[in-house]
Design an enzyme around this catalytic site. Structure first.
Site, PDB file in Angstrom:
ATOM      1  N   LYS A   9       0.595  -2.394 -10.930  1.00 12.39           N
ATOM      2  CA  LYS A   9       1.824  -1.940  -9.396  1.00 12.39           C
ATOM      3  C   LYS A   9       2.496  -0.342  -9.010  1.00 12.39           C
ATOM      4  O   LYS A   9       2.877  -0.405 -10.741  1.00 12.39           O
ATOM      5  CB  LYS A   9       3.217  -3.018  -8.702  1.00 12.39           C
ATOM      6  CG  LYS A   9       1.741  -4.662  -8.188  1.00 12.39           C
ATOM      7  CD  LYS A   9       3.551  -5.661  -8.180  1.00 12.39           C
ATOM      8  CE  LYS A   9       2.688  -6.686  -7.356  1.00 12.39           C
ATOM      9  NZ  LYS A   9       3.778  -7.609  -6.535  1.00 12.39           N
ATOM     10  N   TYR A  49      -1.966  -7.516   1.830  1.00 15.88           N
ATOM     11  CA  TYR A  49      -1.101  -8.428   1.861  1.00 15.88           C
ATOM     12  C   TYR A  49      -1.363  -9.304   2.924  1.00 15.88           C
ATOM     13  O   TYR A  49      -0.086  -9.834   3.857  1.00 15.88           O
ATOM     14  CB  TYR A  49       0.635  -8.331   1.372  1.00 15.88           C
ATOM     15  CG  TYR A  49       0.549  -8.263   0.264  1.00 15.88           C
ATOM     16  CD1 TYR A  49       0.093  -8.989  -0.990  1.00 15.88           C
ATOM     17  CD2 TYR A  49       0.649  -6.289  -0.582  1.00 15.88           C
ATOM     18  CE1 TYR A  49       0.866  -8.760  -2.439  1.00 15.88           C
ATOM     19  CE2 TYR A  49       0.858  -6.453  -2.051  1.00 15.88           C
ATOM     20  CZ  TYR A  49       0.975  -8.147  -3.283  1.00 15.88           C
ATOM     21  OH  TYR A  49       1.143  -7.439  -4.013  1.00 15.88           O
ATOM     22  N   ASN A 112       7.433  -7.070  -9.627  1.00 14.11           N
ATOM     23  CA  ASN A 112       6.654  -7.436 -10.477  1.00 14.11           C
ATOM     24  C   ASN A 112       5.507  -7.252 -11.338  1.00 14.11           C
ATOM     25  O   ASN A 112       4.925  -7.742 -12.008  1.00 14.11           O
ATOM     26  CB  ASN A 112       7.069  -9.280 -10.405  1.00 14.11           C
ATOM     27  CG  ASN A 112       5.878  -9.211  -9.048  1.00 14.11           C
ATOM     28  OD1 ASN A 112       5.426  -8.121  -9.133  1.00 14.11           O
ATOM     29  ND2 ASN A 112       5.989 -10.304  -8.247  1.00 14.11           N
ATOM     30  N   HIS A 115      -0.198  -7.148  -9.745  1.00 16.73           N
ATOM     31  CA  HIS A 115      -1.029  -8.368  -9.081  1.00 16.73           C
ATOM     32  C   HIS A 115      -2.185  -9.398  -9.903  1.00 16.73           C
ATOM     33  O   HIS A 115      -2.995  -8.784 -10.101  1.00 16.73           O
ATOM     34  CB  HIS A 115      -1.770  -8.275  -7.562  1.00 16.73           C
ATOM     35  CG  HIS A 115      -1.699  -8.439  -6.349  1.00 16.73           C
ATOM     36  ND1 HIS A 115      -1.923  -9.550  -6.069  1.00 16.73           N
ATOM     37  CD2 HIS A 115      -3.554  -8.462  -6.739  1.00 16.73           C
ATOM     38  CE1 HIS A 115      -2.719  -9.800  -5.373  1.00 16.73           C
ATOM     39  NE2 HIS A 115      -4.176  -9.652  -5.644  1.00 16.73           N
ATOM     40  N   GLU A 126      -9.867  -9.473  -2.142  1.00 15.73           N
ATOM     41  CA  GLU A 126      -9.502  -8.331  -2.727  1.00 15.73           C
ATOM     42  C   GLU A 126     -10.685  -7.198  -3.530  1.00 15.73           C
ATOM     43  O   GLU A 126     -10.732  -6.015  -3.108  1.00 15.73           O
ATOM     44  CB  GLU A 126      -8.513  -8.677  -3.692  1.00 15.73           C
ATOM     45  CG  GLU A 126      -7.947  -9.536  -2.550  1.00 15.73           C
ATOM     46  CD  GLU A 126      -6.885 -10.429  -3.381  1.00 15.73           C
ATOM     47  OE1 GLU A 126      -6.584 -10.467  -5.108  1.00 15.73           O
ATOM     48  OE2 GLU A 126      -5.467 -10.968  -2.855  1.00 15.73           O
TER      49      GLU A 126
END
Ligand code: IDP
Ligand code: MG
Length: 141
Positions: A9, A49, A112, A115, A126
């Site tokens: 990310k 998402y 965080n 992913h 994905e």
């Protein structure tokens, strides 16, 4: 043999963790199939998402994931999906043990670092979304 989608990310890219994270996946004997630095559009982020669209944090999540470049990757190996989730750790970095990527490099739930696909179904979806040329969809004509 299994493939999974992993994405560092914007916080992970900005903090210079790309090399360290790739090293951990390679140490685990997973094989890097594709990797590309990408700036996601809001549309791509919402599609990625989409299962979380009703969550109260959805708009913040989309703003965060489109706030800078991400490192989009496909990793391959036996049980690659579970192996990647194990390297990544728990969603909440505070509950993610030391030794996991989130346990070692993140502090907060909304930033965080990384992913990873959570199931075979989401991995296939994905990978198709980010790297459609890797497994071209079969023609329906
Ligand atoms: P995962 O990334 O561990 O698979 P998901 O439940 O799929 O966790 O959530 C996707 C992402 O949404 C998380 O990695 C995190 O960045 C963010 N997120 C999840 N739950 C919350 C929350 O309660 N507040 C803010 N952000 C959240
Ligand atoms: Mg998830």
């Amino acid at each position: 043999m299994e493939q999974t989608f992993v994405m560092i990310k914007p916080d992970g890219v900005q903090h210079g963790l790309v090399g360290t994270i790739i090293q951990r996946f390679e140490n685990k004997r997973l094989r890097l199939v594709r990797a590309e630095l990408r700036q996601l559009t809001v549309e791509q982020a919402k599609e990625h998402y989409r299962d979380l669209a009703t969550k109260p944090f959805f708009n913040d999540l989309i703003a965060f994931i489109t706030s800078g470049e991400v490192m989009a990757m496909v990793w391959e190996g036996p049980h690659a999906i579970k192996a990647a989730r194990s390297l990544i750790g728990a969603t909440n970095p505070l509950e993610s043990p030391t030794g996991t990527i989130r346990g070692d490099f993140a502090l907060e739930l909304d930033s965080n670092i990384i992913h990873g696909s959570d199931s075979l179904e989401s991995a296939e979806r994905e990978i198709q979304l980010f790297f459609p040329n890797l497994h071209p969809a079969k023609s329906v004509s």
